[in-house]
Design a protein around this motif. Structure first.
Motif, PDB file in Angstrom:
ATOM      1  N   TRP A 290     -29.582  32.112 -14.936  1.00  0.00           N
ATOM      2  CA  TRP A 290     -30.211  32.025 -13.617  1.00  0.00           C
ATOM      3  C   TRP A 290     -29.171  31.940 -12.507  1.00  0.00           C
ATOM      4  O   TRP A 290     -27.993  31.668 -12.767  1.00  0.00           O
ATOM      5  CB  TRP A 290     -31.125  30.795 -13.586  1.00  0.00           C
ATOM      6  N   GLY A 291     -29.603  32.162 -11.280  1.00  0.00           N
ATOM      7  CA  GLY A 291     -28.697  32.222 -10.128  1.00  0.00           C
ATOM      8  C   GLY A 291     -28.056  30.892  -9.799  1.00  0.00           C
ATOM      9  O   GLY A 291     -28.541  29.831 -10.202  1.00  0.00           O
ATOM     10  N   PRO A 292     -26.951  30.925  -9.022  1.00  0.00           N
ATOM     11  CA  PRO A 292     -26.197  29.698  -8.737  1.00  0.00           C
ATOM     12  C   PRO A 292     -26.851  28.796  -7.681  1.00  0.00           C
ATOM     13  O   PRO A 292     -26.561  27.609  -7.626  1.00  0.00           O
ATOM     14  CB  PRO A 292     -24.856  30.230  -8.232  1.00  0.00           C
ATOM     15  N   GLU A 293     -27.749  29.363  -6.847  1.00  0.00           N
ATOM     16  CA  GLU A 293     -28.276  28.569  -5.739  1.00  0.00           C
ATOM     17  C   GLU A 293     -29.160  27.422  -6.200  1.00  0.00           C
ATOM     18  O   GLU A 293     -29.065  26.305  -5.699  1.00  0.00           O
ATOM     19  CB  GLU A 293     -29.077  29.466  -4.773  1.00  0.00           C
ATOM     20  N   LYS A 294     -30.036  27.690  -7.142  1.00  0.00           N
ATOM     21  CA  LYS A 294     -30.953  26.656  -7.617  1.00  0.00           C
ATOM     22  C   LYS A 294     -31.345  26.959  -9.055  1.00  0.00           C
ATOM     23  O   LYS A 294     -31.305  28.119  -9.487  1.00  0.00           O
ATOM     24  CB  LYS A 294     -32.197  26.584  -6.734  1.00  0.00           C
ATOM     25  N   PRO A 295     -31.734  25.928  -9.802  1.00  0.00           N
ATOM     26  CA  PRO A 295     -32.099  26.155 -11.217  1.00  0.00           C
ATOM     27  C   PRO A 295     -33.449  26.843 -11.336  1.00  0.00           C
ATOM     28  O   PRO A 295     -34.233  26.889 -10.380  1.00  0.00           O
ATOM     29  CB  PRO A 295     -32.139  24.742 -11.795  1.00  0.00           C
ATOM     30  N   TYR A 296     -33.702  27.358 -12.517  1.00  0.00           N
ATOM     31  CA  TYR A 296     -35.004  27.988 -12.778  1.00  0.00           C
ATOM     32  C   TYR A 296     -36.130  26.961 -12.643  1.00  0.00           C
ATOM     33  O   TYR A 296     -37.209  27.247 -12.134  1.00  0.00           O
ATOM     34  CB  TYR A 296     -35.005  28.591 -14.188  1.00  0.00           C
ATOM     35  N   GLY A 297     -35.871  25.743 -13.092  1.00  0.00           N
ATOM     36  CA  GLY A 297     -36.879  24.688 -12.992  1.00  0.00           C
ATOM     37  C   GLY A 297     -36.361  23.410 -13.616  1.00  0.00           C
ATOM     38  O   GLY A 297     -35.196  23.324 -14.035  1.00  0.00           O
ATOM     39  N   TYR A 298     -37.214  22.400 -13.626  1.00  0.00           N
ATOM     40  CA  TYR A 298     -36.830  21.118 -14.201  1.00  0.00           C
ATOM     41  C   TYR A 298     -37.862  20.686 -15.245  1.00  0.00           C
ATOM     42  O   TYR A 298     -39.054  20.993 -15.144  1.00  0.00           O
ATOM     43  CB  TYR A 298     -36.742  20.038 -13.120  1.00  0.00           C
ATOM     44  N   GLU A 299     -37.377  19.946 -16.225  1.00  0.00           N
ATOM     45  CA  GLU A 299     -38.245  19.303 -17.199  1.00  0.00           C
ATOM     46  C   GLU A 299     -37.867  17.825 -17.152  1.00  0.00           C
ATOM     47  O   GLU A 299     -36.897  17.408 -17.779  1.00  0.00           O
ATOM     48  CB  GLU A 299     -38.023  19.889 -18.597  1.00  0.00           C
ATOM     49  N   GLY A 300     -38.646  17.051 -16.378  1.00  0.00           N
ATOM     50  CA  GLY A 300     -38.218  15.694 -16.077  1.00  0.00           C
ATOM     51  C   GLY A 300     -37.042  15.781 -15.124  1.00  0.00           C
ATOM     52  O   GLY A 300     -37.105  16.464 -14.100  1.00  0.00           O
ATOM     53  N   ASP A 301     -35.940  15.120 -15.481  1.00  0.00           N
ATOM     54  CA  ASP A 301     -34.740  15.198 -14.645  1.00  0.00           C
ATOM     55  C   ASP A 301     -33.784  16.274 -15.130  1.00  0.00           C
ATOM     56  O   ASP A 301     -32.753  16.528 -14.498  1.00  0.00           O
ATOM     57  CB  ASP A 301     -34.016  13.840 -14.666  1.00  0.00           C
TER      58      ASP A 301
ATOM     59  N   GLU B  87     -32.509  20.050 -16.117  1.00  0.00           N
ATOM     60  CA  GLU B  87     -32.696  21.456 -15.761  1.00  0.00           C
ATOM     61  C   GLU B  87     -33.220  22.217 -16.969  1.00  0.00           C
ATOM     62  O   GLU B  87     -32.826  21.960 -18.095  1.00  0.00           O
ATOM     63  CB  GLU B  87     -31.356  22.036 -15.312  1.00  0.00           C
ATOM     64  N   ARG B  88     -34.132  23.126 -16.735  1.00  0.00           N
ATOM     65  CA  ARG B  88     -34.668  23.903 -17.841  1.00  0.00           C
ATOM     66  C   ARG B  88     -34.393  25.398 -17.628  1.00  0.00           C
ATOM     67  O   ARG B  88     -34.137  25.841 -16.499  1.00  0.00           O
ATOM     68  CB  ARG B  88     -36.159  23.666 -18.027  1.00  0.00           C
ATOM     69  N   THR B  89     -34.446  26.134 -18.727  1.00  0.00           N
ATOM     70  CA  THR B  89     -34.204  27.562 -18.666  1.00  0.00           C
ATOM     71  C   THR B  89     -35.503  28.308 -18.979  1.00  0.00           C
ATOM     72  O   THR B  89     -36.505  27.698 -19.343  1.00  0.00           O
ATOM     73  CB  THR B  89     -33.134  27.969 -19.687  1.00  0.00           C
ATOM     74  N   THR B  90     -35.462  29.618 -18.849  1.00  0.00           N
ATOM     75  CA  THR B  90     -36.646  30.405 -19.164  1.00  0.00           C
ATOM     76  C   THR B  90     -36.654  30.718 -20.652  1.00  0.00           C
ATOM     77  O   THR B  90     -35.624  30.639 -21.326  1.00  0.00           O
ATOM     78  CB  THR B  90     -36.664  31.728 -18.384  1.00  0.00           C
ATOM     79  N   ARG B  91     -37.817  31.114 -21.158  1.00  0.00           N
ATOM     80  CA  ARG B  91     -37.903  31.494 -22.566  1.00  0.00           C
ATOM     81  C   ARG B  91     -37.458  32.947 -22.776  1.00  0.00           C
ATOM     82  O   ARG B  91     -37.367  33.405 -23.885  1.00  0.00           O
ATOM     83  CB  ARG B  91     -39.326  31.306 -23.089  1.00  0.00           C
ATOM     84  N   HIS B  92     -37.199  33.667 -21.674  1.00  0.00           N
ATOM     85  CA  HIS B  92     -36.811  35.070 -21.771  1.00  0.00           C
ATOM     86  C   HIS B  92     -35.335  35.250 -21.409  1.00  0.00           C
ATOM     87  O   HIS B  92     -34.742  34.386 -20.761  1.00  0.00           O
ATOM     88  CB  HIS B  92     -37.673  35.923 -20.819  1.00  0.00           C
ATOM     89  N   ILE B  93     -34.792  36.378 -21.813  1.00  0.00           N
ATOM     90  CA  ILE B  93     -33.430  36.721 -21.433  1.00  0.00           C
ATOM     91  C   ILE B  93     -33.422  38.125 -20.833  1.00  0.00           C
ATOM     92  O   ILE B  93     -34.412  38.857 -20.906  1.00  0.00           O
ATOM     93  CB  ILE B  93     -32.457  36.643 -22.633  1.00  0.00           C
ATOM     94  N   THR B  94     -32.287  38.517 -20.261  1.00  0.00           N
ATOM     95  CA  THR B  94     -32.179  39.840 -19.634  1.00  0.00           C
ATOM     96  C   THR B  94     -31.932  40.911 -20.704  1.00  0.00           C
ATOM     97  O   THR B  94     -31.526  40.614 -21.838  1.00  0.00           O
ATOM     98  CB  THR B  94     -31.013  39.876 -18.634  1.00  0.00           C
TER      99      THR B  94
END
Length: 443
Positions: A64-75, A77-84
């Protein structure tokens, strides 16, 4: 003696048919409600790859991009289940796992060569690399998976489901024939046999309990022919593609591909995870993977838990169903108390002529066992009816979800007998405490 007790029990049941019928119905309804609900939950929670699920892993890369994470899980950072697509190609080329599968999809109209486009069926098509079939232990009715050469070249070949083969070719061996996907002919190289994998963990979580896709084509055929249906595809982009073309989308940082690997043993997980982190470091030199860490591997069980494939509502439903069963059994116990209370005179007389409490306990237990057996049979029939109704009401879900295997059949019969016997103990114990003198005096 057991046969004699059963004969007396049958006579007793015939003397009180209405009361006996109420007992059987009460238990059967409770068993049917609880086992219908539990069967669905049991099938939803089954291990989809027995013996292999602890060494089969879903790969998540934090590109994911450097500006902000894809999302959070609690405190965290979480990633997506997909890749490029770029990462999928790189992981496949690295060959760090014995089996590895990139999984994509698109939607298109499918029809036979004898049909016109207007006769086509709009369907979601699964695109996979060749290891997918070995990794998922996919059974074939006719043919087999496409060759490694077809896989790499993205040839126009396809594998279809047994259901589609029945519909288009009347169930005959269709290997070598063709179907049309969109406007392009695809040669059939394999026909799937019944494949009751539940849950289908390799795709999006919402598809876990839906029927198997009818059409599979090579993943690199999708790339080569630039087949994409954005309206049907789950994807996310942190950076806008260069233009609106499919080629630009494929070359972008948009994530849309599921990637699974199967290792030789669970202990190889650490090795593959180290490979992922080393890969991310390499990519950083090219200006990618600018966020730190958070690359993950999920085993099948971990993935299903992480994605909450089995909802909490389902588990709550099972608890409520079993509470209903307990209510039914309590009512059944009241009915059995009334039934055995009416035997006070018989008990007094039997005790007066020398029958022991143990003899009476054994006799009445046989009567409860007979009632429990009737309840088990009726409960099983009502459970099957409940599953059939559920299958009709939720036709968009896989039919295998509402099917009882041998374990569930035995569990249903055992639960009916054990529960009825357990809740019948108190009425029996109360009945055999009758004093012979008091009963003989009252006669």
């Amino acid at each position: 003696m057991f046969g004699y007790y059963l004969k007396i029990a049958w006579v007793s049941i015939r003397k009180t048919p209405l009361l006996s019928l109420l007992i059987v119905l009460t238990v059967a309804v409770g068993i049917a409600a609880s086992m219908t609900t539990y069967t669905v939950q049991y099938m939803m929670s089954k291990d989809p790859l027995p013996g292999l699920s602890d060494r089969t892993f879903q790969i998540q890369l934090n590109s994911w991009g450097p500006e902000k994470p894809y999302g959070y899980e609690g405190d965290e950072e979480r990633t997506t289940r997909h890749i490029t697509l770029q990462d999928a190609k790189n992981l496949l080329a690295a060959k760090q796992a014995p089996l590895q599968a990139a999984i994509g999809e698109f939607a298109e109209f499918v029809y036979s060569e004898d049909q016109s486009f207007s006769d086509g069926i709009g369907t979601d098509i699964r695109t996979v690399t060749i290891d997918f079939f070995a990794m998922m232990r996919v059974p074939f009715l006719y043919g087999t998976a496409w060759s490694a050469e077809d896989d790499e070249a993205g040839t126009d070949v396809t594998i279809i489901s047994k259901k589609l083969n029945d519909k288009l070719f009347g169930g005959v061996n269709s290997i070598g024939k063709s179907i049309v996907i969109g406007e392009q002919q695809y040669r059939i190289v394999g026909v799937l046999d019944d494949w009751p994998m539940l849950p289908k963990f390799y795709g999006a979580p919402f598809e876990a309990y839906q029927p198997t896709r009818d059409v599979f084509v090579p993943f690199f055929n999708q790339i080569r022919r630039e087949l994409l249906t954005r309206s049907e595809l789950a994807f996310n982009c942190w950076k806008t593609p260069a233009d609106d073309s499919i080629r630009a989308f494929f070359n972008s940082e948009c994530v849309w591909i599921m990637f699974w690997v199967q290792l030789d043993s669970p202990s190889d997980r650490e090795r593959y995870l180290n490979f992922i982190f080393d890969y991310a470091k390499d990519q950083r030199r090219f200006g990618r993977f600018l966020r730190d860490g958070f690359h993950k591997m999920f085993s099948v069980e971990e993935y299903l838990l992480n994605e909450e494939v089995v909802s909490k509502d389902t588990k709550i439903g099972v608890w409520l169903a079993f509470l209903f069963l307990i209510v039914c059994l309590l009512n059944c116990m009241s009915l059995m108390t009334a039934k055995f209370h009416s035997k006070a005179a018989e008990v007094g007389l039997r005790r007066a002529v020398g029958a022991s409490k143990q003899n009476l306990f054994a006799q009445f237990s046989c009567e409860i066992l007979l009632l429990a057996s009737f309840s088990a049979v009726l409960g099983m029939l009502m459970t099957l009816a409940g599953l059939h109704f559920t299958k009709s009401a939720y036709s968009y879900l896989s039919a295998e979800l509402m099917t009882m295997d041998v374990n569930m059949v035995l569990a249903t019969i055992g639960l009916a007998i054990i529960a009825t016997m357990a809740f019948g103990l108190i009425p029996i114990i109360k009945a055999i405490q009758v004093q012979p003198a008091s009963q003989l005096k009252s006669q």
